[in-house]
Write a protein that holds these residues in place. Structure first.
Motif, short mmCIF file in Angstrom:
data_model
loop_
_atom_site.label_atom_id
_atom_site.label_comp_id
_atom_site.label_asym_id
_atom_site.label_seq_id
_atom_site.Cartn_x
_atom_site.Cartn_y
_atom_site.Cartn_z
N GLY A 160 0.80 -1.21 0.00
CA GLY A 160 0.00 0.00 0.00
C GLY A 160 0.84 1.27 0.00
O GLY A 160 0.36 2.34 -0.34
N GLU A 161 2.11 1.15 0.37
CA GLU A 161 3.03 2.28 0.37
C GLU A 161 3.74 2.45 -0.98
O GLU A 161 4.61 3.29 -1.12
CB GLU A 161 4.10 2.10 1.46
CG GLU A 161 3.55 2.09 2.87
CD GLU A 161 3.09 3.46 3.32
OE1 GLU A 161 3.77 4.47 2.99
OE2 GLU A 161 2.05 3.54 3.99
N ASP A 162 3.40 1.61 -1.94
CA ASP A 162 4.01 1.62 -3.28
C ASP A 162 5.52 1.44 -3.22
O ASP A 162 6.27 2.08 -3.96
CB ASP A 162 3.67 2.92 -4.03
CG ASP A 162 2.20 2.98 -4.42
OD1 ASP A 162 1.62 1.92 -4.69
OD2 ASP A 162 1.64 4.09 -4.44
N LEU A 163 5.98 0.56 -2.34
CA LEU A 163 7.40 0.22 -2.24
C LEU A 163 7.64 -1.13 -2.89
O LEU A 163 6.77 -2.00 -2.89
CB LEU A 163 7.85 0.19 -0.77
CG LEU A 163 7.81 1.52 -0.04
CD1 LEU A 163 8.02 1.31 1.45
CD2 LEU A 163 8.85 2.47 -0.59
N ASP A 164 8.81 -1.32 -3.44
CA ASP A 164 9.21 -2.58 -4.07
C ASP A 164 9.49 -3.61 -2.98
O ASP A 164 10.49 -3.50 -2.27
CB ASP A 164 10.45 -2.34 -4.93
CG ASP A 164 10.96 -3.60 -5.62
OD1 ASP A 164 10.36 -4.68 -5.44
OD2 ASP A 164 11.96 -3.50 -6.33
N VAL A 165 8.64 -4.63 -2.85
CA VAL A 165 8.78 -5.60 -1.77
C VAL A 165 10.03 -6.47 -1.92
O VAL A 165 10.43 -7.13 -0.97
CB VAL A 165 7.53 -6.50 -1.61
CG1 VAL A 165 6.33 -5.67 -1.19
CG2 VAL A 165 7.24 -7.29 -2.86
N THR A 166 10.67 -6.44 -3.08
CA THR A 166 11.92 -7.21 -3.23
C THR A 166 13.10 -6.47 -2.61
O THR A 166 14.11 -7.09 -2.27
CB THR A 166 12.22 -7.52 -4.71
OG1 THR A 166 12.39 -6.29 -5.43
CG2 THR A 166 11.10 -8.34 -5.33
N GLU A 167 13.01 -5.16 -2.44
CA GLU A 167 14.09 -4.35 -1.85
C GLU A 167 13.69 -3.79 -0.49
O GLU A 167 14.52 -3.69 0.40
CB GLU A 167 14.45 -3.18 -2.78
CG GLU A 167 15.04 -3.60 -4.11
CD GLU A 167 16.43 -4.19 -3.95
OE1 GLU A 167 17.19 -3.72 -3.08
OE2 GLU A 167 16.75 -5.12 -4.70
N ALA A 168 12.44 -3.41 -0.35
CA ALA A 168 11.97 -2.74 0.86
C ALA A 168 11.68 -3.76 1.95
O ALA A 168 11.58 -4.95 1.70
CB ALA A 168 10.71 -1.93 0.54
N GLY A 169 11.54 -3.25 3.17
CA GLY A 169 11.22 -4.14 4.27
C GLY A 169 10.75 -3.37 5.48
O GLY A 169 10.66 -2.13 5.48
N LEU A 170 10.47 -4.12 6.51
CA LEU A 170 10.03 -3.56 7.78
C LEU A 170 11.25 -3.37 8.67
O LEU A 170 12.01 -4.31 8.90
CB LEU A 170 9.05 -4.53 8.45
CG LEU A 170 8.54 -4.13 9.83
CD1 LEU A 170 7.61 -2.92 9.73
CD2 LEU A 170 7.83 -5.30 10.49
N ARG A 171 11.44 -2.15 9.14
CA ARG A 171 12.52 -1.87 10.09
C ARG A 171 11.96 -2.02 11.49
O ARG A 171 10.98 -1.37 11.86
CB ARG A 171 13.09 -0.47 9.89
CG ARG A 171 14.16 -0.15 10.94
CD ARG A 171 14.99 1.04 10.57
NE ARG A 171 15.67 0.86 9.30
CZ ARG A 171 16.76 0.14 9.11
NH1 ARG A 171 17.31 -0.51 10.13
NH2 ARG A 171 17.31 0.04 7.92
N LEU A 172 12.57 -2.90 12.28
CA LEU A 172 12.20 -3.11 13.68
C LEU A 172 13.34 -2.54 14.51
O LEU A 172 14.50 -2.91 14.31
CB LEU A 172 12.01 -4.61 13.94
CG LEU A 172 11.71 -5.04 15.37
CD1 LEU A 172 10.42 -4.40 15.88
CD2 LEU A 172 11.62 -6.56 15.44
N PHE A 173 13.01 -1.62 15.43
CA PHE A 173 14.06 -0.99 16.22
C PHE A 173 13.60 -0.72 17.64
O PHE A 173 12.42 -0.82 17.95
CB PHE A 173 14.53 0.32 15.55
CG PHE A 173 13.45 1.35 15.35
CD1 PHE A 173 13.25 2.36 16.28
CD2 PHE A 173 12.65 1.31 14.21
CE1 PHE A 173 12.26 3.31 16.08
CE2 PHE A 173 11.65 2.26 14.01
CZ PHE A 173 11.46 3.27 14.94
N VAL A 174 14.56 -0.41 18.48
CA VAL A 174 14.30 -0.06 19.87
C VAL A 174 14.74 1.38 20.07
O VAL A 174 15.78 1.80 19.57
CB VAL A 174 15.09 -1.00 20.82
CG1 VAL A 174 14.97 -0.55 22.27
CG2 VAL A 174 14.60 -2.43 20.66
N GLN A 175 13.93 2.12 20.81
CA GLN A 175 14.24 3.53 21.09
C GLN A 175 14.01 3.83 22.56
O GLN A 175 13.30 3.10 23.24
CB GLN A 175 13.36 4.43 20.22
CG GLN A 175 11.88 4.22 20.44
CD GLN A 175 11.03 4.87 19.36
OE1 GLN A 175 11.54 5.51 18.46
NE2 GLN A 175 9.73 4.71 19.46
#
Length: 122
Positions: free
Chosen positions: A31-46
Motif C-alpha cells: 500500500g506504500e508503493d514500495l518494491d517488496v523485493t528491496e523494501a522491508g520492515l525496520r524493527l528498532f528499539v528507542q
C-alpha cells in the motif's frame, strides 16, 4: 534466514516473524508503493516509555549497510546493530482480539514491562 548486510558473517539469534505478521506487513508495504523485493520492515528499539525502552517499526525502501536482514514468509526485516542487542531472539506477531489488533513483539530479553505493555526493560 538472516544475513549481516555488512558481510561480517556474524551469526545472531534469529528474529522470527509469524506468517500472520508477515502477511499483514506485506499488505501494508504494498500500500506504500514500495518494491517488496528491496523494501522491508525496520524493527528498532528507542528510548522512551515509563519502563525505559520501546519498540518502533517503519517501512524502509532498503537496508542500511550495517543492518542484519531477516526474511520470513516473503517479508524482509531490517534490524540495526544497537537495536539487535535488545531484541535478538524475539518473535514478531500480529494479534487480533477484543482490545484491538496490531503487531506485538515477544521478547525473551525483557525483565519487566510497564502496565500498558508499551515499554520494557532488559
Amino acid at each position: 534466514m538472516s544475513t549481516d548486510a555488512a558481510g561480517s558473517g556474524e551469526t545472531r539469534p534469529e528474529i522470527t516473524v509469524t506468517e500472520q505478521a508477515a502477511e499483514r506487513a506485506l499488505d501494508l508495504l504494498e500500500g506504500e508503493d514500495l518494491d517488496v523485493t528491496e523494501a522491508g520492515l525496520r524493527l528498532f528499539v528507542q528510548q522512551g516509555g515509563c519502563a525505559g525502552l520501546s519498540y518502533g517499526m517503519r517501512f524502509d525502501d532498503e537496508a542500511d549497510e550495517d543492518d542484519t536482514i531477516y526474511e520470513h514468509h516473503g517479508l524482509q526485516v531490517f534490524v540495526d546493530p544497537a537495536s539487535m542487542n535488545y531484541i535478538e531472539g524475539s518473535v514478531l506477531d500480529y494479534e487480533t482480539g477484543l482490545q484491538g489488533e496490531g503487531f506485538h513483539v515477544e521478547n525473551p530479553n525483557v525483565v519487566s514491562e510497564c502496565g500498558c505493555g508499551e515499554s520494557f526493560r532488559t
